[in-house]
Write a protein that holds these residues in place. Structure first.
Motif, PDB file in Angstrom:
ATOM      1  N   ALA A 104       0.825  -1.213   0.000  1.00  0.00           N
ATOM      2  CA  ALA A 104       0.000   0.000   0.000  1.00  0.00           C
ATOM      3  C   ALA A 104       0.860   1.265   0.000  1.00  0.00           C
ATOM      4  N   THR A 105       0.335   2.325  -0.642  1.00  0.00           N
ATOM      5  CA  THR A 105       0.989   3.642  -0.638  1.00  0.00           C
ATOM      6  C   THR A 105      -0.054   4.671  -0.222  1.00  0.00           C
ATOM      7  N   VAL A 106       0.372   5.913  -0.067  1.00  0.00           N
ATOM      8  CA  VAL A 106      -0.562   6.977   0.328  1.00  0.00           C
ATOM      9  C   VAL A 106      -1.696   7.127  -0.692  1.00  0.00           C
ATOM     10  N   LYS A 107      -1.470   6.673  -1.917  1.00  0.00           N
ATOM     11  CA  LYS A 107      -2.508   6.747  -2.950  1.00  0.00           C
ATOM     12  C   LYS A 107      -3.660   5.786  -2.651  1.00  0.00           C
ATOM     13  N   ASP A 108      -3.413   4.833  -1.735  1.00  0.00           N
ATOM     14  CA  ASP A 108      -4.443   3.855  -1.389  1.00  0.00           C
ATOM     15  C   ASP A 108      -5.300   4.302  -0.212  1.00  0.00           C
ATOM     16  N   ILE A 109      -5.090   5.529   0.262  1.00  0.00           N
ATOM     17  CA  ILE A 109      -5.909   6.050   1.362  1.00  0.00           C
ATOM     18  C   ILE A 109      -7.287   6.428   0.820  1.00  0.00           C
ATOM     19  N   ALA A 110      -8.328   5.808   1.365  1.00  0.00           N
ATOM     20  CA  ALA A 110      -9.703   6.075   0.908  1.00  0.00           C
ATOM     21  C   ALA A 110     -10.356   7.164   1.751  1.00  0.00           C
ATOM     22  N   GLU A 111     -10.040   7.186   3.045  1.00  0.00           N
ATOM     23  CA  GLU A 111     -10.629   8.182   3.946  1.00  0.00           C
ATOM     24  C   GLU A 111      -9.572   8.725   4.906  1.00  0.00           C
ATOM     25  N   ASN A 112      -9.646  10.030   5.147  1.00  0.00           N
ATOM     26  CA  ASN A 112      -8.721  10.702   6.062  1.00  0.00           C
ATOM     27  C   ASN A 112      -9.519  11.782   6.792  1.00  0.00           C
ATOM     28  N   PRO A 113     -10.394  11.368   7.727  1.00  0.00           N
ATOM     29  CA  PRO A 113     -11.357  12.283   8.348  1.00  0.00           C
ATOM     30  C   PRO A 113     -10.758  13.513   9.047  1.00  0.00           C
ATOM     31  N   LYS A 114      -9.539  13.391   9.571  1.00  0.00           N
ATOM     32  CA  LYS A 114      -8.923  14.536  10.255  1.00  0.00           C
ATOM     33  C   LYS A 114      -7.882  15.243   9.395  1.00  0.00           C
ATOM     34  N   ASN A 115      -7.895  14.928   8.094  1.00  0.00           N
ATOM     35  CA  ASN A 115      -6.969  15.571   7.159  1.00  0.00           C
ATOM     36  C   ASN A 115      -5.525  15.518   7.658  1.00  0.00           C
ATOM     37  N   ILE A 116      -5.137  14.362   8.170  1.00  0.00           N
ATOM     38  CA  ILE A 116      -3.786  14.181   8.681  1.00  0.00           C
ATOM     39  C   ILE A 116      -2.782  14.274   7.533  1.00  0.00           C
ATOM     40  N   LYS A 117      -1.735  15.066   7.736  1.00  0.00           N
ATOM     41  CA  LYS A 117      -0.667  15.172   6.749  1.00  0.00           C
ATOM     42  C   LYS A 117       0.331  14.052   7.017  1.00  0.00           C
ATOM     43  N   ILE A 118       0.463  13.162   6.048  1.00  0.00           N
ATOM     44  CA  ILE A 118       1.384  12.042   6.196  1.00  0.00           C
ATOM     45  C   ILE A 118       2.641  12.345   5.394  1.00  0.00           C
ATOM     46  N   VAL A 119       3.748  12.515   6.118  1.00  0.00           N
ATOM     47  CA  VAL A 119       5.022  12.885   5.498  1.00  0.00           C
ATOM     48  C   VAL A 119       5.990  11.713   5.581  1.00  0.00           C
ATOM     49  N   GLU A 120       6.534  11.326   4.434  1.00  0.00           N
ATOM     50  CA  GLU A 120       7.470  10.206   4.379  1.00  0.00           C
ATOM     51  C   GLU A 120       8.912  10.703   4.455  1.00  0.00           C
TER      52      GLU A 120
END
Length: 266
Positions: free
Chosen positions: A162-178
């Motif tokens: 899985a990658t960040v492109k596979d995120i379907a829902e992010n209710p708190k708009n969390i910024k995911i930084v790699e």
């Protein structure tokens, strides 16, 4: 005369004794195992003497990468290795044209979410930043962990690539930084939370009991396993090695030395 006889008798007993010891040494069967230095190499050192009592002389061959331990197993330079989880093992085997078998699970180098600001994932605020490792395997593990914690929802939380492109829902708009794995712990205080690999968590002095808010459990498919070539898994020496690795002695060693960052899974 009596003294001379005693000396001769002592020398004779010494020679006989040495002969027995050499005979016993010859009976020891060699078993070569490839491993990364920490924790695998340290864990294997713990059972050296136990295996000697079982007639096995354990030789530990250490490597600082995740490729050579499998290469030397493929070429039969070693009998087994300890450093990898099953998904990696199976993928490596497919890519390199040979088949390995997971003989048994030993420990889980946990991937966990740590924070210096919050104590629970429910405390995450809208727009907060979470750091995760940028290598493909651990990035996917991280996203699956965040899904498990209800922070995000993946299209398929069983997908191990899985990658960040596979995120379907992010209710708190969390910024995911790699970021690269070694940067995650040092930058922990700059963000709401960060997922940190076990080795770097140990180096940074992080404790899950004190700083952790979400972690993989013992059912994780990423537990490190004792691996060998297919067909060798029933070999008596391999089975004795597995028994020694899954002993109470090893369990206590892992729990005491690595605390809650690396956990036994047997």
């Amino acid at each position: 005369m009596k003294k001379l006889l005693l000396i001769i008798l002592s020398i004779t007993l010494l020679i006989v004794s040495c002969g027995v010891n050499k005979s016993e040494e010859k009976k020891l069967e060699k078993l070569k195992v490839a491993a990364t230095p920490i924790p695998a190499g340290e864990v294997l050192e713990v059972i050296k003497e136990d295996l000697k009592k079982e007639g096995i002389e354990l030789e530990i061959v250490t490597f600082n990468d995740y490729i050579q331990p499998n290469k030397v197993l493929q070429s039969k330079e070693v009998d087994a290795n300890l450093f990898q989880h099953t998904p990696y093992m199976e993928n490596f085997g497919k890519k390199n044209g040979f088949e390995m078998v997971a003989v048994g699970k030993i420990y889980l180098p946990t991937l966990a979410l740590y924070s210096k600001r919050i104590k629970n994932v429910k405390e995450l605020k809208d727009g907060d930043t979470i750091l995760i490792p940028n290598d493909p395997t651990n990035a996917a593990r991280s996203l699956i962990l965040l899904d498990k914690g209800g922070i995000i929802k993946l299209k398929d939380n069983t997908k191990q690539d899985a990658t960040v492109k596979d995120i379907a829902e992010n209710p708190k708009n969390i910024k995911i930084v790699e970021l690269s794995a070694e940067q995650l712990a040092p930058r922990l205080e700059e963000v709401a939370a960060s997922i940190v690999n076990s080795s770097f968590a140990l180096d940074a002095g992080l404790s899950y009991k004190k700083d952790g808010i979400l972690a993989e459990d013992k059912d994780s498919p990423y537990a490190n396993v004792l691996a060998t070539l297919k067909g060798n898994e029933k070999d008596e020496k391999i089975q004795k090695l597995l028994k020694a690795l899954q002993s109470e002695k090893v369990r206590k060693f892992i729990e005491e030395k690595y605390k809650d960052v690396i956990i036994p899974v047997f």
